[in-house]
Scaffold this motif. Sequence first.
Motif, PDB file in Angstrom:
ATOM      1  N   PRO A   1       0.832  -1.209   0.000  1.00 14.94           N
ATOM      2  CA  PRO A   1       0.000   0.000   0.000  1.00 14.94           C
ATOM      3  C   PRO A   1       0.863   1.254   0.000  1.00 14.94           C
ATOM      4  O   PRO A   1       2.004   1.228   0.414  1.00 14.94           O
ATOM      5  CB  PRO A   1      -0.770  -0.105   1.313  1.00 14.94           C
ATOM      6  N   ARG A   2       0.290   2.318  -0.441  1.00 18.30           N
ATOM      7  CA  ARG A   2       0.892   3.636  -0.323  1.00 18.30           C
ATOM      8  C   ARG A   2       2.245   3.743  -1.033  1.00 18.30           C
ATOM      9  O   ARG A   2       3.135   4.454  -0.557  1.00 18.30           O
ATOM     10  CB  ARG A   2       1.063   4.015   1.153  1.00 18.30           C
TER      11      ARG A   2
ATOM     12  N   TRP B   1       2.710   1.600   9.061  1.00 13.52           N
ATOM     13  CA  TRP B   1       2.334   2.048  10.399  1.00 13.52           C
ATOM     14  C   TRP B   1       1.210   1.231  11.020  1.00 13.52           C
ATOM     15  O   TRP B   1       0.820   1.477  12.147  1.00 13.52           O
ATOM     16  CB  TRP B   1       1.943   3.524  10.388  1.00 13.52           C
ATOM     17  N   GLU B   2       0.688   0.271  10.263  1.00 13.03           N
ATOM     18  CA  GLU B   2      -0.348  -0.559  10.877  1.00 13.03           C
ATOM     19  C   GLU B   2       0.191  -1.302  12.094  1.00 13.03           C
ATOM     20  O   GLU B   2      -0.569  -1.617  13.014  1.00 13.03           O
ATOM     21  CB  GLU B   2      -0.889  -1.591   9.878  1.00 13.03           C
ATOM     22  N   ASP B   3       1.479  -1.576  12.067  1.00 14.64           N
ATOM     23  CA  ASP B   3       2.098  -2.213  13.221  1.00 14.64           C
ATOM     24  C   ASP B   3       2.729  -1.129  14.072  1.00 14.64           C
ATOM     25  O   ASP B   3       3.654  -0.459  13.642  1.00 14.64           O
ATOM     26  CB  ASP B   3       3.161  -3.219  12.751  1.00 14.64           C
ATOM     27  N   ARG B   4       2.188  -0.966  15.292  1.00 12.57           N
ATOM     28  CA  ARG B   4       2.664   0.135  16.136  1.00 12.57           C
ATOM     29  C   ARG B   4       4.156   0.074  16.414  1.00 12.57           C
ATOM     30  O   ARG B   4       4.775   1.096  16.711  1.00 12.57           O
ATOM     31  CB  ARG B   4       1.922   0.117  17.475  1.00 12.57           C
TER      32      ARG B   4
ATOM     33  N   SER C   1       5.902   2.243  14.060  1.00  7.83           N
ATOM     34  CA  SER C   1       5.681   3.643  14.406  1.00  7.83           C
ATOM     35  C   SER C   1       6.602   4.062  15.544  1.00  7.83           C
ATOM     36  O   SER C   1       7.203   5.130  15.530  1.00  7.83           O
ATOM     37  CB  SER C   1       4.213   3.814  14.788  1.00  7.83           C
TER      38      SER C   1
ATOM     39  N   GLY D   1      -7.008   4.460  17.012  1.00  5.15           N
ATOM     40  CA  GLY D   1      -5.836   4.577  16.161  1.00  5.15           C
ATOM     41  C   GLY D   1      -6.266   4.433  14.720  1.00  5.15           C
ATOM     42  O   GLY D   1      -7.442   4.365  14.405  1.00  5.15           O
ATOM     43  N   GLY D   2      -5.255   4.411  13.848  1.00  3.36           N
ATOM     44  CA  GLY D   2      -5.552   4.131  12.456  1.00  3.36           C
ATOM     45  C   GLY D   2      -6.297   5.226  11.740  1.00  3.36           C
ATOM     46  O   GLY D   2      -7.004   4.955  10.775  1.00  3.36           O
TER      47      GLY D   2
ATOM     48  N   LEU E   1      -5.142   7.326   9.781  1.00  2.00           N
ATOM     49  CA  LEU E   1      -4.665   7.430   8.402  1.00  2.00           C
ATOM     50  C   LEU E   1      -5.389   6.438   7.495  1.00  2.00           C
ATOM     51  O   LEU E   1      -5.413   6.615   6.285  1.00  2.00           O
ATOM     52  CB  LEU E   1      -3.153   7.170   8.337  1.00  2.00           C
ATOM     53  N   ARG E   2      -5.964   5.404   8.074  1.00  2.00           N
ATOM     54  CA  ARG E   2      -6.751   4.487   7.250  1.00  2.00           C
ATOM     55  C   ARG E   2      -8.180   5.002   7.123  1.00  2.00           C
ATOM     56  O   ARG E   2      -8.766   5.030   6.071  1.00  2.00           O
ATOM     57  CB  ARG E   2      -6.715   3.093   7.916  1.00  2.00           C
TER      58      ARG E   2
ATOM     59  N   VAL F   1      -2.721   8.145  17.540  1.00  2.00           N
ATOM     60  CA  VAL F   1      -3.991   8.468  16.910  1.00  2.00           C
ATOM     61  C   VAL F   1      -4.034   8.072  15.433  1.00  2.00           C
ATOM     62  O   VAL F   1      -5.028   7.530  14.966  1.00  2.00           O
ATOM     63  CB  VAL F   1      -4.262   9.982  17.073  1.00  2.00           C
ATOM     64  N   THR F   2      -2.949   8.345  14.689  1.00  2.00           N
ATOM     65  CA  THR F   2      -3.037   8.107  13.248  1.00  2.00           C
ATOM     66  C   THR F   2      -2.473   6.754  12.830  1.00  2.00           C
ATOM     67  O   THR F   2      -2.831   6.243  11.782  1.00  2.00           O
ATOM     68  CB  THR F   2      -2.284   9.185  12.461  1.00  2.00           C
ATOM     69  N   HIS F   3      -1.585   6.195  13.646  1.00  2.00           N
ATOM     70  CA  HIS F   3      -0.997   4.911  13.259  1.00  2.00           C
ATOM     71  C   HIS F   3      -1.750   3.772  13.938  1.00  2.00           C
ATOM     72  O   HIS F   3      -2.672   3.976  14.703  1.00  2.00           O
ATOM     73  CB  HIS F   3       0.482   4.859  13.659  1.00  2.00           C
ATOM     74  N   GLY F   4      -1.311   2.553  13.664  1.00  2.00           N
ATOM     75  CA  GLY F   4      -1.944   1.398  14.296  1.00  2.00           C
ATOM     76  C   GLY F   4      -3.156   0.952  13.519  1.00  2.00           C
ATOM     77  O   GLY F   4      -3.564   1.548  12.520  1.00  2.00           O
ATOM     78  N   ARG F   5      -3.732  -0.125  13.959  1.00  2.00           N
ATOM     79  CA  ARG F   5      -4.893  -0.656  13.272  1.00  2.00           C
ATOM     80  C   ARG F   5      -6.135   0.129  13.628  1.00  2.00           C
ATOM     81  O   ARG F   5      -6.203   0.758  14.657  1.00  2.00           O
ATOM     82  CB  ARG F   5      -5.100  -2.124  13.664  1.00  2.00           C
TER      83      ARG F   5
ATOM     84  N   PRO G   1      -5.456  -4.276   1.788  1.00  2.00           N
ATOM     85  CA  PRO G   1      -6.077  -3.002   2.188  1.00  2.00           C
ATOM     86  C   PRO G   1      -7.258  -2.670   1.303  1.00  2.00           C
ATOM     87  O   PRO G   1      -7.105  -2.343   0.142  1.00  2.00           O
ATOM     88  CB  PRO G   1      -4.969  -1.964   2.040  1.00  2.00           C
TER      89      PRO G   1
END
Lengths: 117, 628, 588
Positions: B129-130, B176-179, B182, C365-366, C368-369, C441-445, C458
Amino acid sequence: MHVVYPVVVSALLFSIGVYGVLARRNAILVLMSVELMLNAVNLNLVAFDVWLRDRLHGGQVLTLFVIVIAAAEVGLGLAIVLAVFRTRRTVDVDRLRALAEVVRAPDPGRPDGEGAS
Amino acid sequence: MTAVVALIVLLPFAAAVAGLLATRLGTRTERMAYRRAAWFAIAPGAASAALTVWLAVALAHGTGVSEGRFWSELLPGRVEGTLTVVETGSVPISLTLRADGLSVLAGILVVVVALAVQVYSVGYMRDEPRYPSYSAFVSLFTSAMLLVVYAGDLIVLYVGWEIMGLCSYLLIGHWWEDRANSRAAVKAFLVTRLGDVGFLFGIFVLGAAAGGFRIDDVLRADIPRGTLVAATLLLLAGVAGKSAQVPLQTWLPDAMAGPTPISALIHAATMVAAGIFVVARLYPAFLAAPPTLDVLGVVAAVGMLGAALAALAQDDLKRVLAYSTISQLAYMAAALAAGSDRAAMFHLVSHGAFKALLFLCAGLVIHHVGSNLISHMGGLRTALPVTFWTMTIGFAALAGLPPASGFFSKDAVISAIEHGTGPAQPFVYASALLTVGVTGAYAARAWLRTFFGPARIEPLPEPPPGVAHVFDGREAPPSMLWPAGVLAVPALLLGLAGPAAGVEVEWGPAAVSLAVALLGAGIVYALWRAAPEQDPARLLGPFRAPCERAFHVDAVYAALVVRPVLRLARGVVRADARVVDGAVRGSGRATLGLSGLVRLAQNGNAQLYVTGLLAGLVLIAVAAVVLT
Amino acid sequence: MSWLPIALVAVPLLGAVVSAVPAVRDRAVAWGIAVSGVVLVLAVALAAVFDHARPAGMQLQTDRPWIPGLGLRFHLGVDGVSLPLVVLTALLTFLCFVHLAGHPPAGGRPAALVVTLLVLEVGMIGTFLALDLLLFFVFFEVVLVPMYFVIALWGGAGRRAAAVKFILYTLLGSAVLLIGLLVVRTQAGTLDMVALAGRHGSGMARSAQILAFLAIGLGLAVKTPMWPLHTWLPDAHTEAPTVGSVLLAGVLLKMGSYGFARIAIPVLPEGAAALAPWLGAFAVAGIAYGSLACLAQRDLKRMIAYSSVGHMGFVLLGFASLTPVGLNGALFANVAHGLITGLLFFLAGAVKERYGTADMVRLGGGMLRRLPYIGSLLTFACVASLGLPGLAGFWGEMLALLGAFSPAAGLSRPLFLVFMAVGGLGTVLTAAYFLGMLSRVTHGRVVENVPAGPLEPPGPPVATAEGVREVLSEAGEGAEPVEPVATGAAVAALDREWAEQEIARASAVAADEGEAGATGAARAHGPGVADAAEVGRGRRPFGDVTVHELAAWLPLVALIVLFGLWPKALLAVTTPAVQSLLGSGVAP
């Protein structure tokens, strides 16, 4: 007669009147003390009028004014005292505290100021 | 001519802007957007590369004032141009770009590796992605690094320096889906930012002393020695941060959470080399401040050996390469400390080539196996032939075996250290030699366990995020193989260009270091032959665990810095609510209390009021009588 | 052309008055956009007509007698220091109205809000244009009442307490400010700022200058805000509606620091030199304290409020150095902070509208998704706010630190070097909390606690509340009935962890204010109850950026990038003005 004598008497009468106003609990006695103060002032006025030999007799004229005002004031004052007695059943000045600022929990079933007087 | 330099810097920047804003305009499918993003990424990068080569040729033919620096015979020309001078009220900032031999040398490294990485990423990130934002950030990074390289003013350099840090953060945290990714990105940014504060203060000292931030003015100004020492020590903080030297090295291994092409570009070849580049750029100032160079030497000595030992104990292939990078950067720092920026820059360029090559090949291996861990690899020699040969060249260069470029550049560094003066020189030299041996050992260990021995591939169904692709049977798409092949050429042959640059091989030290390297590799080989399934790192014995944890530096920092700061933060919030705001609320309460006190006089008793009246009257009468 | 400043003050006032007409009241927001658009055009015209070759001198002046008995004159004018602030004010007010057009206020009564904002604009612009001490004070005070109403009528759950605290605290500061101004008047004999600045403090005794600077400084420090006089700010910002927060952070805070540049330092140089070390100490205390407080915050808007305390600390540090470069940095940081924090509060308001809460734990979180554009803009704004070079926030901080590096002669150099070091560490902490917030806030699932399954490719983002609720119910976890945010289990665990702190704070607040009402009780039981009660107010469907939001935000983004890459645009205007304000009295 030297002016001292009536002036001293007047001062004594005035002091007695002040004591009565500040320290007596019964409202009618307070009014009587006010009368006493006013009459002391009258005595003072007449005494000084004579001593100063005022041609226009300002002191005596003012005395007449004070007598009239005192009479009117006592009439009004007594009317108020009677009205208070009718509603509150007491004329104890210490009990008449409705204008106080301290917030006290109102006693249910007992209007403010009633009780053993 | 300045316009050419400006174009070199601005073309990737324009590519980044276009990549961020314009890839999806009018495209209907994801594939179309990706293709447009790939064009935005590669075309300006190729143009920049071509312009850099043209600039190099122009400088080679140019004539300029010889400053006695090591590139003055090879690339004598110079180009400098100022766009405008910004009056700040005290020290002016000039928006100046400058190109000389040093910048072109670093610039070529940057554009070639960037182009290789962009081409490689087209294949590596095909189903990720991205990709458009990824390639745009890579372009932005390239532009920032080129700004650092071609900056003619310290503040302009600082701007590029920090933007590189930002791109590093954005790219490490790409998945960034995996903290955890991040967090690794945040850690990288904060550690380098801490170093950059010192860097900025060093720039202040130099600029204030020289009356301007232009690099030329700074180098020509007559600055007292104490000020120079202070300034260069502060600059070292930034160098340590960006180039991952002790004590700010902890971010680099965790930065491997980013995609492998990023590790190749940013965390091997370019950004981490920027610190070394800055020292080389301001080298006359550093030479005039010997205490700083001594500190640099000690820091480098500690770092090179510690990182090499840590690399020996890692199981993750990328982390091996990360610690190896720290160690090799320490080599360059040690060369600078010994007084030879020529050797340092030579090793920088050669290391850039072979380390980027190693990372790209590691990406190929990981792409094939679906895991970063060496214990999941083995026997890949037949399955990945191209990768095998190119990675062998890379490892040979890393270990310093002739004829790879690493042999020549490492020899230049070791000779420089040997000839160096200064109180710490014996310590640095001993550390360097030991590190040569350990480098040979871990290079051999990684090579043997990856490509030889029993095959251990189990195609994993779902690789965790942070690892691209799954086993699909073939080696790799050509877009990934070609860059690796292209980088293998300088990794192998760059060393032979050394004599043309004035770097002569000193055969005595070269023989010694070759022998030590072969000794290290030999020990590992013997251990491996004895038991191919087991890890040769067991030779470290009880020290294996601390080495793998990099001597627990991370844990120490967490306990000494991170946790107390967070506790302090919570304390501040509590203090704010109870003490500071408590004072504010308390003032309200105090006012109410005061008014309560005053209210006591209003008890409704008329006689009290009259008493007060009388008392006041008496006071006034007395005052009137007494005062008149 | 000298009618331009008068028009800038008169047009919003007339617009506010005309808004009472019933025909206009029905289309109040459109009228507001029109009036503020006219003001913006006038401000841009002012910038165009301004003689950029002489920014040091006062231009386009109007000087009429107003109250001769007091010596009060109606004196307006603009120079290099006030011009950027005037344009910034006009721009932010216009953008607020544009935002209001697509996002009607949660408390209703849009016409009243329009009137309030227009009166606020009068006060804000008037403050920057006034050149007479008491006229400045009048405009300074005019902004307080409209802002009180904005917070009290259209704010969040705790709006009453926050509004009362705001107005009483700043009024107290203003009272002290008035005392200082009157001291200046009696000592110097005039109220005219231009004349007073020209004198550079000659004619005023040193002790009088120190006293006046102390009083004026305290009054302005409450507005700026300076640590420890800052505690009105977090509550006011958190409870204010979006447009209120933007104007409060973007403009009102600038009025305090502008007062330092216009009045306190040029008119009272000896007082400034005597008290500058204290100013610097409190400034860096604010930087460090604000950054540390942000690290432990849970509410997004509150965090941005504390970050304002930190940023204004840099402004005050620049002022404390009493050098042209320090003042330049302070003025640049002022404008940059107005743009960046205005954008941050717009974004925080957008997040709060969609999720129903600004609590970072409940946001999950997430982003950005879920909301890619808002998430990216939030990342951009946070990066700009932490002072990354290349964006507007860097130059102000850098120049302020450079000013502290070599302060004016007569100030203790080692002390200011310590200030500079603390300020530098403050920038690292700033980066820490902003990036930490972005990570949470923006990252993570998108949905935590969903049982791990095969990684899906995705797909299209879950755009509606219903869709997310479906996912939650499939997962079988204890789904929150109202908000499509992190599941109850995760939130409850963290709520318990934070409950103690909340109860301590809430009980302190509730006891003092005697509010045993819903707000206090709800706070003591955790934020859920109060939030749920407020959730119905002003929720909007869960989509990404709207046209109105983009129209309001893109000018700010463009200006942040422009000033970041070309700082000369601002420095060319402020540097000569600053040099003339400091005069020869204080050597750089």
